[in-house]
Write a protein that holds these residues in place. Structure first.
Motif, PDB file in Angstrom:
ATOM      1  N   SER A 221       0.827  -1.209   0.000  1.00  8.28           N
ATOM      2  CA  SER A 221       0.000   0.000   0.000  1.00  8.28           C
ATOM      3  C   SER A 221       0.861   1.259   0.000  1.00  8.28           C
ATOM      4  N   SER A 222       0.432   2.257  -0.746  1.00  5.56           N
ATOM      5  CA  SER A 222       1.111   3.563  -0.762  1.00  5.56           C
ATOM      6  C   SER A 222       0.472   4.532   0.223  1.00  5.56           C
ATOM      7  N   ASN A 223      -0.510   4.075   0.968  1.00  7.00           N
ATOM      8  CA  ASN A 223      -1.249   4.952   1.876  1.00  7.00           C
ATOM      9  C   ASN A 223      -0.408   5.332   3.097  1.00  7.00           C
ATOM     10  N   ALA A 224      -0.701   6.484   3.659  1.00  5.77           N
ATOM     11  CA  ALA A 224       0.015   6.961   4.847  1.00  5.77           C
ATOM     12  C   ALA A 224      -0.878   7.896   5.639  1.00  5.77           C
ATOM     13  N   VAL A 225      -0.450   8.178   6.864  1.00  7.05           N
ATOM     14  CA  VAL A 225      -1.079   9.224   7.664  1.00  7.05           C
ATOM     15  C   VAL A 225      -0.368  10.531   7.321  1.00  7.05           C
ATOM     16  N   GLY A 226      -1.121  11.597   7.191  1.00 10.52           N
ATOM     17  CA  GLY A 226      -0.521  12.888   6.896  1.00 10.52           C
ATOM     18  C   GLY A 226      -1.067  13.972   7.798  1.00 10.52           C
ATOM     19  N   TYR A 227      -0.324  15.054   7.896  1.00 15.54           N
ATOM     20  CA  TYR A 227      -0.796  16.259   8.594  1.00 15.54           C
ATOM     21  C   TYR A 227      -0.927  17.361   7.556  1.00 15.54           C
ATOM     22  N   PHE A 228      -2.046  18.053   7.606  1.00 14.06           N
ATOM     23  CA  PHE A 228      -2.450  18.957   6.533  1.00 14.06           C
ATOM     24  C   PHE A 228      -2.828  20.325   7.077  1.00 14.06           C
ATOM     25  N   ALA A 229      -2.592  21.337   6.254  1.00 13.09           N
ATOM     26  CA  ALA A 229      -2.938  22.705   6.630  1.00 13.09           C
ATOM     27  C   ALA A 229      -3.661  23.393   5.482  1.00 13.09           C
ATOM     28  N   SER A 231      -4.052  25.870   2.784  1.00 12.84           N
ATOM     29  CA  SER A 231      -2.949  26.406   1.975  1.00 12.84           C
ATOM     30  C   SER A 231      -2.661  27.868   2.287  1.00 12.84           C
ATOM     31  N   ASN A 232      -3.692  28.680   2.385  1.00 13.64           N
ATOM     32  CA  ASN A 232      -3.509  30.101   2.649  1.00 13.64           C
ATOM     33  C   ASN A 232      -2.935  30.332   4.040  1.00 13.64           C
ATOM     34  N   TYR A 233      -3.443  29.576   5.028  1.00 14.13           N
ATOM     35  CA  TYR A 233      -2.935  29.707   6.395  1.00 14.13           C
ATOM     36  C   TYR A 233      -1.449  29.339   6.431  1.00 14.13           C
ATOM     37  N   ALA A 234      -1.082  28.271   5.740  1.00 14.13           N
ATOM     38  CA  ALA A 234       0.309  27.824   5.737  1.00 14.13           C
ATOM     39  C   ALA A 234       1.236  28.879   5.129  1.00 14.13           C
ATOM     40  N   LYS A 235       0.787  29.531   4.057  1.00 12.68           N
ATOM     41  CA  LYS A 235       1.608  30.563   3.417  1.00 12.68           C
ATOM     42  C   LYS A 235       1.798  31.766   4.341  1.00 12.68           C
ATOM     43  N   GLN A 236       0.761  32.114   5.076  1.00 14.49           N
ATOM     44  CA  GLN A 236       0.813  33.281   5.951  1.00 14.49           C
ATOM     45  C   GLN A 236       1.506  32.990   7.283  1.00 14.49           C
TER      46      GLN A 236
END
Length: 332
Positions: A221-229, A231-236
């Motif tokens: 499997s190529s699946n994984a757990v990720g942490y996400f933000a 996009s705009n918040y991450a840039k700022q």
């Protein structure tokens, strides 16, 4: 001329004093702005993530407070899908979820970036059947009913299991269900098998008399757990993203060194406080390293996106790399 100059001097001095005052005020406002407390809204899911450890132990909040960042907790959500919807609605800034679901939502225009990656453990996902079932191989699933979550990890796992064994997908009946609703159907034998992941996998083995037919490691499997933000918040707020990553790394390091305790935290969050077996299994299976994304990790997400496209779930393969934040190594 001299008289004119001297008579103008008080005005000139006054102007200089005023300018100095304005400059001091601007500098003060700049300092205040730099020292202003940042706020981050983090969602938790009912699962076995490092963010659950950080929330329930209080340690992630403490670490971020040391960086002048205030946490506002949101959720818990039952799965990644509603959390991604909350990001899309600008109701939260950061969440945890699966990389498979991430590939799906960015293809549908959700502005979300991945900044941390945790490979799924070999037996942290898979397909289970009842211990007394006559299903002993993937080939035995032909003509059977398999519970999966639509367009998510479960459907992906079943799909690659069938593909690896050269079995057309229409030879198996998919029963679309939310993971939280599947336990009753599985234990009541309304479905023959269940493609799922932890914590549901551990719970199924302990409470529903299940055994693993094939694990994620066997399926490659190529699946994984990720942490996400968002996009705009991450840039700022790049410094907030970095700090959250560092805080999560601390939780992950603690969990690896304290598997039993980590398992208890997760079991308690899931309502299995007094079940030592579930707690022990959760701790053994889910304490795998958390890291920033490598190029190979990104390619695994691209593979997932191609799978979604092949299955007709998404219309086009998204540009995954545009949604990846490759952070430097943790400073924590």
């Amino acid at each position: 001329m001299r008289k004119l100059v001297w008579s103008a001097l008080p005005l000139l001095l006054a102007g200089l004093v005023a300018c100095s005052g304005d400059n001091n005020k601007a500098a003060s406002e700049n300092t205040d702005s730099q020292n202003a407390k940042k706020v981050v809204r983090i969602a938790t899911l009912n699962g076995t993530s490092d963010v659950v450890l950080g929330r329930d132990r209080g340690t992630l909040e403490q670490y971020l407070a040391s960086k002048n960042i205030e946490v506002k907790w949101e959720g818990p959500f039952n799965s990644a899908a509603p959390a991604y919807e909350a990001i899309n609605a600008k109701a939260i800034d950061i969440t945890v979820g699966s990389s498979s679901a991430f590939a799906n939502v960015i293809a549908n225009g959700v502005q979300i970036d991945i900044f941390a990656y945790q490979p799924m453990p070999a037996f942290g996902e898979g397909i289970v059947v009842a211990k007394d079932s006559n299903i002993n191989s993937v080939h035995d699933l032909v003509g059977k009913k398999v519970a999966v979550n639509k367009g998510g990890t479960g459907e992906y796992l079943l799909s690659i299991a069938l593909k690896n064994n050269n079995i057309p997908e229409d030879k198996v009946e998919k029963s679309y269900m939310l993971p939280s609703d599947t336990g009753t159907a599985f234990s009541g034998k309304h479905v023959d098998a269940w493609a799922t992941w932890d914590p549901y996998l551990s719970v199924a083995q302990d409470l529903y008399n299940a055994k693993i037919l094939v694990g994620g490691g066997d399926l490659k499997s190529s699946n994984a757990v990720g942490y996400f933000a968002d996009s705009n918040y991450a840039k700022q707020n790049p410094e907030v993203i970095q700090a959250v990553f560092e805080g999560l790394k601390q939780e992950n390091d603690w969990a690896k060194a304290n598997q039993e305790e980590a398992g208890k935290v997760w079991a308690n969050r899931l309502g299995y406080k007094d079940n030592a077996n579930i707690a022990s299994n959760l701790g053994k299976v889910n304490t795998v390293p958390l890291r920033s994304l490598s190029d190979a990790d990104v390619e695994d997400i691209v593979k997932l996106a191609h799978w979604y496209h092949e299955k007709g779930i998404i219309k086009a393969v998204p540009d995954v790399k545009k949604h990846v934040i490759q952070l430097p190594a943790s400073k924590a």
